[in-house]
Design an enzyme around this catalytic site. Structure first.
Site, PDB file in Angstrom:
ATOM      1  CB  THR A  59      -0.916   0.332   1.217  1.00  0.00           C
ATOM      2  OG1 THR A  59      -1.521  -1.078   0.976  1.00  0.00           O
ATOM      3  CG2 THR A  59      -1.676   1.389   1.166  1.00  0.00           C
ATOM      4  CB  THR A  62      -0.577  -3.365   6.322  1.00  0.00           C
ATOM      5  OG1 THR A  62      -2.078  -3.753   4.951  1.00  0.00           O
ATOM      6  CG2 THR A  62       0.140  -1.648   6.438  1.00  0.00           C
TER       7      THR A  62
END
Length: 335
Positions: free
Chosen positions: A12, A85
């Site tokens: 991300t 993540t």
């Protein structure tokens, strides 16, 4: 000025919005150029290993990351890894298990994409660089998120989208980054015994349990020739009766079975002697995963079987958790 090697894998932190959804588009150099002032306190080497969401990383990528860190470690004071993540805790734990280097390795990323309003990437990168360059952090693998430094073995993603996404449960933080520098709550060090495995050659599958789960997933895995299984059990390590039967059959077929608990806190323990009780499973020859969550137990079993493969060695490795150092440390300063 202290030196840090940065390895980027995507995630991300490197993603921007497209018509098909967010995907990693920004290289590590582009991120460094965009993060004004973030890299100014350390001498940084930039290294692009992959450009993937962490949900798509494979064990080959983990091996390559480990090799890249080993190659860089001799010439720098620390290593920082940009990572998605979703599986950052698994990669951190893998590195904690297999690396034997004399510098700290700090993984970080972002919950918000690079082009969102108020992205968290720059602050996380600054914190990770500071941790990797800190003279009190000598070795071990960590995750730095939202100004908090977590040990690799303990850290878990507890929220899918909130910036405060990670915690370390009862283990607690290693340190917190404050306006005046890091505040250390305990000695920064690895909580894992090193396993000398540079390649992953084993196959391990993870099986979950719930009310009236049957053992078909375990039987199918055994038929496919897996080397190991992690069964995410109930409570103290208990499973439905048919699952227990399938576990016993798997062990008879020389498959190593590790049992974990789906509870967030606590350990597996041989208390119950019913057909699916943990005491019965222990007598059948399962390995208890202690307080490891199932996904981390799978990483450990992959590494353990790849390195050694003998059931007694695997059992000993799962029983050797170096997590008894919790002394308060007064070392509050910037790197």
């Amino acid at each position: 000025m202290r030196s840090v090697h940065v390895v980027a894998t995507g995630g991300t932190i490197a993603s921007t919005s497209t018509g098909a959804g967010a995907v990693p588009t920004e290289s590590v150099q582009e991120l460094a150029d965009a993060y004004s002032g973030v890299f100014d306190r350390v001498d940084v080497q930039l290294d692009q290993l992959a450009q993937l969401p962490s949900s798509e990383l494979a064990t080959d990528d983990l091996e390559a990351l480990g090799d890249r860190i080993r190659a860089a470690a001799a010439d720098v004071d620390g290593v920082v890894v940009f990572h998605g993540t979703d599986t950052i805790e698994e990669t951190a734990y893998y590195l904690d298990l297999v690396l034997d280097v004399d510098v700290p390795v700090v993984l970080t990323g972002a919950q918000r994409t690079h082009d969102e309003i108020s992205p968290d990437g720059p602050a996380n990168v600054r914190g990770a660089l500071d941790a990797a360059a800190h003279d009190h952090v000598q070795d071990g693998v960590y995750v730095l998120f939202n100004e908090q430094l977590h040990a690799a073995r303990a850290v878990t993603k507890r929220h899918s989208s909130n910036l405060d996404a990670y915690d370390s449960g009862d283990y607690g933080l290693v340190a917190e980054r404050t306006p005046e520098g890091f505040w250390f709550y305990r000695q920064p060090e690895s909580l894992s015994a090193t396993i000398p495995a540079r390649t992953i050659t084993a196959t391990v599958e993870l099986v979950t349990t719930s009310t009236d789960t049957d053992g078909s997933a375990i039987r199918h895995a055994v038929d496919r020739g897996v080397d190991g299984l992690v069964v995410d059990a109930l409570g103290l390590g208990n499973v439905p009766t048919d699952v227990a039967s399938a576990i016993e059959s798997a062990i008879d077929n020389d498959v190593v079975v590790v049992v974990t608990t789906r509870c967030r806190d606590g350990v597996v323990s041989p208390v119950y002697g019913s057909d699916g009780g943990a005491k019965t499973l222990e007598d059948a020859g399962v390995v208890f995963g202690s307080d490891l969550p199932a996904h981390k137990a799978r990483i450990k079993l992959l590494v353990a079987l790849s390195a050694r493969g003998d059931i007694d060695d695997v059992r000993a490795l799962f029983g050797s958790n170096q997590h008894d150092s919790y002394g308060y440390v007064a070392a509050n300063s910037e790197p």
